[in-house]
Scaffold this active site. Sequence first.
Site, PDB file in Angstrom:
ATOM      1  N   CYS A 227     144.584 -88.494 -45.174  1.00 29.41           N
ATOM      2  CA  CYS A 227     143.809 -88.000 -44.046  1.00 29.41           C
ATOM      3  C   CYS A 227     144.176 -88.786 -42.799  1.00 29.41           C
ATOM      4  CB  CYS A 227     142.312 -88.131 -44.312  1.00 29.41           C
ATOM      5  SG  CYS A 227     141.797 -89.816 -44.607  1.00 29.41           S
TER       6      CYS A 227
ATOM      7  N   CYS B 172     135.598-103.925 -52.081  1.00 33.91           N
ATOM      8  CA  CYS B 172     136.354-104.915 -52.832  1.00 33.91           C
ATOM      9  C   CYS B 172     136.499-106.180 -52.002  1.00 33.91           C
ATOM     10  CB  CYS B 172     137.726-104.371 -53.196  1.00 33.91           C
ATOM     11  SG  CYS B 172     138.675-103.927 -51.751  1.00 33.91           S
TER      12      CYS B 172
ATOM     13  N   ASP C 263     113.158 -85.852 -62.684  1.00 31.16           N
ATOM     14  CA  ASP C 263     113.372 -85.058 -61.489  1.00 31.16           C
ATOM     15  C   ASP C 263     114.486 -84.090 -61.857  1.00 31.16           C
ATOM     16  OD1 ASP C 263     113.609 -84.315 -58.725  1.00 31.16           O
ATOM     17  OD2 ASP C 263     115.423 -85.517 -58.722  1.00 31.16           O
TER      18      ASP C 263
END
Lengths: 73, 809
Positions: free
Chosen positions: B28, B98, B515
Amino acid sequence: MIDDTLFFMLVVGLIISAGMLFLFIWAAKSGQFDDASKMTNGMLFDSVEDLNDAIKKEKSIKESKKDIKKEDK
Amino acid sequence: MIKIECNHCHLSFDEKIMIKENDLNFCCGGCQSVYHILKSENLDSFYEKLGNKTIKAPLQVSNDDLSKFDSENFLNSYTTITKDGFVQIDLILEGIHCAACVWLNEKVLYDTKGVIEANINFTTNKARVVFNSDILKLSDIIKKIRSVGYNAYAYDSSIADKEASKAKQDYFVRIMVAVVCTMNIMMLSVAKYTGFFTGMSIEVKNMIHLAEFILATPVLFFSGFVFYKGAYFGLKNRIVNMDLLVSSGATMTYVYSLFVLFGAKGESYFDSVAMIITFVLIGKYLEVIGKKSAIDTLDKIKSTLPLEAIVVKDGKKETKALNLVQVGDLIELKIGEKVPVDGKIISGNASFDESSLTGESIPVYKKTGDNIFSGTVILDSTILFEVVKDFKNSTFSSIVTLLEDSLNSKPKIQTLANKISRRFSLIILSIAFITFLVWYYFGLDLGFYFEGVNQFERSFITAISVVVIACPCALALATPMASLVGISELAKKSLLFKEAKFIETIANATTVVFDKTGTLTKGELEVSFVEFFNKDERSINLLYSLLDSSNHPVSIAVKRYIKENFEVSNVSLEDIKNIEAKGLSARYENIEILGGNEALLKEFDVKINIHLNSKFTQYLFCIDKKIVANFELKDELKDDAKELIEYLKEQNIESIMLTGDNNFVASSIAKELEISNYKANLTPKDKADFIKDLKNSGKTVVMVGDGVNDSVALASSDVAIAMGNSADISMMVSDVVMLNSKLKSLKDAFIISKKTYKHIKQNLAFSLIYNTITIPIAAAGFIIPLFAALSMSLSSLVVVLNSLRIKIK
C-alpha cells in the site's frame, strides 16, 4: 578444620548473594524492570550503533539540563 | 496467483495488487512512504531488527487535527512542567507490535531536536516524552510519530496509575528478596536433612540454623510485611482472613525455630517460614499486576474520547472544551469523528457506526431530526447537531459511570479455601491456646526432649508446635499452589485470569450468558448467498472497482468475496458518488453503475425483478439500470461455537444468548446452536439487568462478551470473560481475558478450571486429614524431631505434587 572451611564458605556465599540482591533491588527501583517485554528484547539491540545512540541519549539529556541551569543564572 | 512479500510490513499479498518500484514491492502507499522516510533518515536498521516478523500496515492518519495539540486547553489538561523547566507529556501509542517498533519510535523522537527524553513502555504502549517547548511544538512530535506510521493519543496519567506502578515495583522487590533468600535456605536444608540421616556434628547444625535464621528474617519481616498489614486491617474490621493465618502461622513457626536456635531441642523450620511467604506472595503479585493492567486499559479508553468540539454560534465556528458545552449548543461534526455528546441532527444525513453501543458492525443511517449518541462514529458526511445532553450525562459517559459503579459494588467472592481457612485458623489458634493453658496449669511434662527449660517455656513451645504442625504448609499452600499451576496452564491456552479465585467460580458456574455478535459469531459480514445475472469479465471488474472505492463493511465483505473467487483488475471509474446509507454510484464510459441496497435502486428507478430476502443485509449491483448481481450477507458462526454449546449442555450448564440485534437474526443463530433461551433487541442496560435478575435467582453467572455494549453486563456478572479482540473497556471490566477469540479456548477454560478446583478440594481434604492426625500428637508434646521434619516436608510435597498433576492431561 572442616567446620571452619564450611563456615567461611557459608559467609562468603551469603555476602555474594546479598550483593547480587542489592544490585537487583537498585536496578528494580531505577525502573529497569518496569517493562517486562522491552527488557527481554533489549539484548537484541546491542550493535555498536545502538550503544552509541544510548550514550548520545544520555549526553543530550545532561547537556540540555545544563543549558537550562545556565540560563537561570 | 503468486503471493509476494511487502518490503515494509512483510505481509504477503497477491502479486497483482502490489505497488512495484524497481526491485521493491509494497502492499500500500502507506508502507511505501514509510519505507522511504526510514531510508532517507538512516533508520533502515529497523528492518534488520524486525527480522522475519511481520507488522501491521502503517496507520495513515490525516494531519488535519494537528492544531488541537497546540491549543492552550489541550496543553493545560495533558502536559506538566518538569523541575528543569521542560514540558512533559504522556502519550499512548497506537500501532506498536514489536520491539523494533519501540526502537523506531524512540529513535525518531530522540533524533528530533528539542526532545529531551522519550521512553516508551512496550507492554502498555505508553510513552513519556519530555521536550523543550522553546524549540519544539507538541504537534511536531505527533507529526513525527505519524510520519513513520504510528499514531499517538494524549492521556491523563492518573494518580491511580502511579500508585499501581509503584505497588507493582514494590511487590517485585519483595518477591525477589523472598525468592533469593528462600532458594538459599532450600540449599542449606538439603545439607541439613542429609545430615539428619547420616549424622552431623552439633556445631555444623547450629551454623546452618544460624544462616537460615539470617536468611529467613528478611523474608518474614520485609517480604511478609504485606501479610501483617492485611491481617491488621482484617482484625480492625473484625475479620479473620487468610493473611492472619499466613502471618500468624509463619510468625509462630519463626518463634519456635528461634527457641531451637537458642538451645531448645528439636528442629528449626525457617525453611517453612520462607517457603510459605514466598509462594503466597507470588499469588498476591498476580493480583497486583491485574490491577495495574486494568488501569492501563482505562487510560486507553479515556485517551480516545474527544476533548473538544466545534461549536457554531451566529455563523462563527469556535472550539470549545467538552465540559463547557451546554445543552442547546450547535456542534459541527466531520467525517470520521466521534460524537462527543448526545444530540439531535439539525442538518445533514449520515451513517453512524454504533458498534460501541449495540455491538453491530453494520452502520446505522440517521437523518435530520434523529437522535445521535456519544461514543458512536460518523462515517460518511458532515452534519450539524444540537446538544441534547451535556457531556457528563451523555450515553458514553454514563456507561463509563455505570461501569465504575458496578465494579465498585462487585461482591467479593467467598472461595471455598477462604471459608475453610477462616474457620480452621480460629480453631487452631484456640487449640494452641488451650494446650498452653492445660500444660501450664497441670504442669505437664509428657514430652521426653525438654531438658533445662522451665514450665512456662515448655508449655509455650508445645502450644507453638501445635500451630507449626497444623497451620502453614499444607493448608496455606493448598489453594495457591493449585491455582498457580491452574493459571499457568490456562495462560498456555491464551486465557489470562486476573485473579485466581475466578477459577473456582467458573468451576461452579450454573449459567453462561453469551453476547451474539463477535462472541458466538465472527462479528464481520460474510457473503452467504450470491446470484449473478451476468458474469462477464467487464462486469466483475466494474463491480470490483466500485467496491474498491468504499470502506463500508458491506463493500469490504463483498470485495473480499470477489477477490477470492475471480481474477480481477481495477478500471478507473469517474464521478464516484457516495449516497449516504444507500451505496455508491459511478460512471464508466458513459455507463451508469450502481452498488448498494434496495433503497438505492429505488432512488435510481431501477426495476427490481428478483426476489429479495429483506431480512438479511443486501448488496445489489446494477449496470445501466439492470441488476447484474445480488449478494446476501450474514454474520457467520465461529468455528467451535456448536462444540462449546454441546459441551456446556453435557456439563448441565445453561447457555443463554443476549443481543442488541433484531429478533429474526437472533432466532436463526439460536436455532443453529440449539440455544433455547435467547433475548434480542437489548440495550446495554437491559443486558446488565438480565444478568442481575439471574444472579438474584441464585445462579452463578459467567458472562462472555466483547463490545463496549457488553461492558456493563460483564461488570455485573460473577465472572466476566472478554474475547481477545474486545473493546478495551470490556477487557478492563473482565476477570478473564481470552487472548485469542477462539471459542475452543473458552471450552478449555471450563475444563481446566474444573480440574483445578478438583485438585484444590483434594489438597484441602488432604491437609484436613493430615491435621486431625497430627494436632493431637503435637498438643500432647510428642513432636519428636524425626517425625516433625518428615511430616513438615512431606505434607507440603504432597500438596505441591498433587497440584502439579493438573498439568497431566
